[in-house]
Design a protein around this motif. Structure first.
Motif, PDB file in Angstrom:
ATOM      1  N   LEU A 181     -59.700  45.154  41.138  1.00 33.28           N
ATOM      2  CA  LEU A 181     -60.384  46.112  41.957  1.00 33.28           C
ATOM      3  C   LEU A 181     -59.856  46.482  43.357  1.00 33.28           C
ATOM      4  CD1 LEU A 181     -62.729  48.042  42.197  1.00 33.28           C
ATOM      5  CD2 LEU A 181     -64.173  45.941  43.031  1.00 33.28           C
ATOM      6  N   ALA A 182     -59.409  45.022  44.019  1.00 30.89           N
ATOM      7  CA  ALA A 182     -58.804  45.185  45.199  1.00 30.89           C
ATOM      8  C   ALA A 182     -57.448  45.934  45.424  1.00 30.89           C
ATOM      9  CB  ALA A 182     -58.699  43.696  45.852  1.00 30.89           C
ATOM     10  N   ALA A 183     -56.720  45.484  44.269  1.00 30.65           N
ATOM     11  CA  ALA A 183     -55.353  46.181  44.160  1.00 30.65           C
ATOM     12  C   ALA A 183     -55.459  47.593  43.811  1.00 30.65           C
ATOM     13  CB  ALA A 183     -54.608  45.321  43.077  1.00 30.65           C
ATOM     14  N   GLY A 184     -56.370  48.028  42.828  1.00 35.67           N
ATOM     15  CA  GLY A 184     -56.320  49.559  42.511  1.00 35.67           C
ATOM     16  C   GLY A 184     -57.002  50.261  43.703  1.00 35.67           C
ATOM     17  N   LEU A 185     -57.733  49.705  44.756  1.00 36.39           N
ATOM     18  CA  LEU A 185     -58.117  50.472  45.876  1.00 36.39           C
ATOM     19  C   LEU A 185     -57.101  50.743  46.530  1.00 36.39           C
ATOM     20  CD1 LEU A 185     -61.687  48.854  46.770  1.00 36.39           C
ATOM     21  CD2 LEU A 185     -61.275  51.440  45.889  1.00 36.39           C
ATOM     22  N   LEU A 186     -56.306  49.747  46.992  1.00 34.86           N
ATOM     23  CA  LEU A 186     -55.033  49.845  47.537  1.00 34.86           C
ATOM     24  C   LEU A 186     -53.909  50.794  47.207  1.00 34.86           C
ATOM     25  CD1 LEU A 186     -54.589  46.057  48.909  1.00 34.86           C
ATOM     26  CD2 LEU A 186     -55.468  48.033  50.336  1.00 34.86           C
ATOM     27  N   VAL A 187     -53.510  50.652  45.816  1.00 39.58           N
ATOM     28  CA  VAL A 187     -52.769  51.451  45.327  1.00 39.58           C
ATOM     29  C   VAL A 187     -53.208  53.057  45.263  1.00 39.58           C
ATOM     30  CG1 VAL A 187     -51.984  52.158  43.121  1.00 39.58           C
ATOM     31  CG2 VAL A 187     -51.793  50.111  43.498  1.00 39.58           C
ATOM     32  N   GLY A 188     -54.479  53.267  45.486  1.00 40.21           N
ATOM     33  CA  GLY A 188     -55.001  54.561  45.588  1.00 40.21           C
ATOM     34  C   GLY A 188     -54.798  54.949  46.791  1.00 40.21           C
TER      35      GLY A 188
END
Length: 159
Positions: A91-98
């Motif tokens: 979840l954290a990684a996906g938010l940052l990638v977005g």
């Protein structure tokens, strides 16, 4: 860039990121779409700005548009907070990638972003596009195709 272009950019980036990680693609996908909207919290007319109008007004009054929330400093602070307090690393990684995809897309606009905030220098690509213009529609179409391509690989569809 418009909200829909940012969303599809976050989707494409998160599905591409899923290709090189072991994170659950569906979590990256959702988080990437949401994360792609976060930097525009500084703009009251954005999708996220309309969702959180009071917060948007405060951030805009303090920083303005495309400054702090469009910077590497904001991205680093968000990374610290997300990886410290969110229950799921994907979840954290996906938010940052977005969020990262948002910054890249806004660097393709005429006004660029203050990537190195608090320094006042604006960063943009040598070739830029107008928000809502024909080039943005072409970028949206390309990102849509990339989303299908990376999504097909990420979810291992079998026919």
């Amino acid at each position: 860039m418009t909200g829909k272009t940012h969303i599809i950019g976050g989707v494409a980036a998160s599905l591409a990121f899923a290709q090189i990680t072991n994170y659950e693609p569906i979590i990256l996908l959702g988080a990437g779409a949401v994360g792609a909207l976060i930097p525009d919290i500084c703009h009251g007319g954005s999708k996220i700005g309309r969702t959180f109008p009071s917060l948007s007004k405060i951030i805009n009054a303090v920083f303005g548009h495309r400054t702090f929330t469009h910077s590497l400093l904001f991205l680093a602070m968000a990374a610290f907070l997300f990886f410290t307090f969110l229950p799921n690393e994907a979840l954290a990684a996906g938010l940052l990638v977005g969020m990262g995809s948002h910054l890249l897309l806004d660097m393709a606009t005429k006004n660029g972003i203050k990537l190195l905030f608090p320094f006042k220098m604006r960063v943009r690509f040598p070739v830029t596009t107008k928000t809502g213009g024909t080039a943005e529609h072409m970028i949206f179409a390309l990102l849509s195709l990339l989303s299908v391509y990376f999504g097909y690989s990420a979810f291992d569809f079998v026919y």
